[in-house]
Design an enzyme around this catalytic site. Sequence first.
Site, PDB file in Angstrom:
ATOM      1  N   SER A  30       0.932  -1.145  -0.108  1.00 53.51           N
ATOM      2  CA  SER A  30       0.002  -0.065  -0.049  1.00 53.51           C
ATOM      3  C   SER A  30       0.711   1.290   0.084  1.00 53.51           C
ATOM      4  O   SER A  30       0.278   2.380  -0.204  1.00 53.51           O
ATOM      5  CB  SER A  30      -1.007  -0.012   1.244  1.00 53.51           C
ATOM      6  OG  SER A  30      -0.194   0.058   2.527  1.00 53.51           O
ATOM      7  N   HIS A  70       1.052   4.056   6.825  1.00 51.57           N
ATOM      8  CA  HIS A  70       0.472   5.092   5.812  1.00 51.57           C
ATOM      9  C   HIS A  70       0.987   6.416   6.078  1.00 51.57           C
ATOM     10  O   HIS A  70       1.239   6.735   7.077  1.00 51.57           O
ATOM     11  CB  HIS A  70      -1.148   4.913   5.714  1.00 51.57           C
ATOM     12  CG  HIS A  70      -1.592   3.757   4.929  1.00 51.57           C
ATOM     13  ND1 HIS A  70      -3.068   3.430   4.867  1.00 51.57           N
ATOM     14  CD2 HIS A  70      -0.942   2.704   4.317  1.00 51.57           C
ATOM     15  CE1 HIS A  70      -2.977   2.321   4.271  1.00 51.57           C
ATOM     16  NE2 HIS A  70      -1.835   2.007   3.742  1.00 51.57           N
ATOM     17  N   ASP A  96      -8.162   6.295   4.051  1.00 47.35           N
ATOM     18  CA  ASP A  96      -8.228   4.965   5.250  1.00 47.35           C
ATOM     19  C   ASP A  96      -9.459   5.158   5.846  1.00 47.35           C
ATOM     20  O   ASP A  96      -9.715   4.301   6.628  1.00 47.35           O
ATOM     21  CB  ASP A  96      -7.058   4.855   6.350  1.00 47.35           C
ATOM     22  CG  ASP A  96      -5.782   4.850   5.412  1.00 47.35           C
ATOM     23  OD1 ASP A  96      -5.707   4.148   4.222  1.00 47.35           O
ATOM     24  OD2 ASP A  96      -4.824   5.032   5.884  1.00 47.35           O
TER      25      ASP A  96
END
Length: 138
Positions: A30, A70, A96
């Site tokens: 990701s 992230h 998210d």
Amino acid sequence: MIVSSALMIWKGLMVITGSESPIVVVLSGSMEPAFHRGDLLFLTNRVEDPIRVGEIVVFRIEGREIPIVHRVLKIHEKQNGHIKFLTKGDNNAVDDRGLYKQGQHWLEKKDVVGRARGFYQENRSVKDRNYSFLTLGL
């Protein structure tokens, strides 16, 4: 003896960095192309450091055991100084909010395990050459 030494080093890193997990492994794609599966991230989590847009954070979601790596996408600051923030994986199409627990739209500082301050990547092929490198001070 080796195990106890390793535990002492780990506990020392926890104290120095302020993070419960001073070193984490990236488990998904990701965050590509910045980080790939297997890369190591070195974290700090000092309370006095403000969270900034663009910063890479490692956070936990209630009900999930594995932390997520992230980037901070947006910050929402209230008048009282309380900060909430939204994250997104670099390689993901959407933010998210779909990963957060039901009804949660923002993360808070209490959700953060650490903030990436350095990384180690290994075996990236550039024109058929393997290389490894360590970078600190993101």
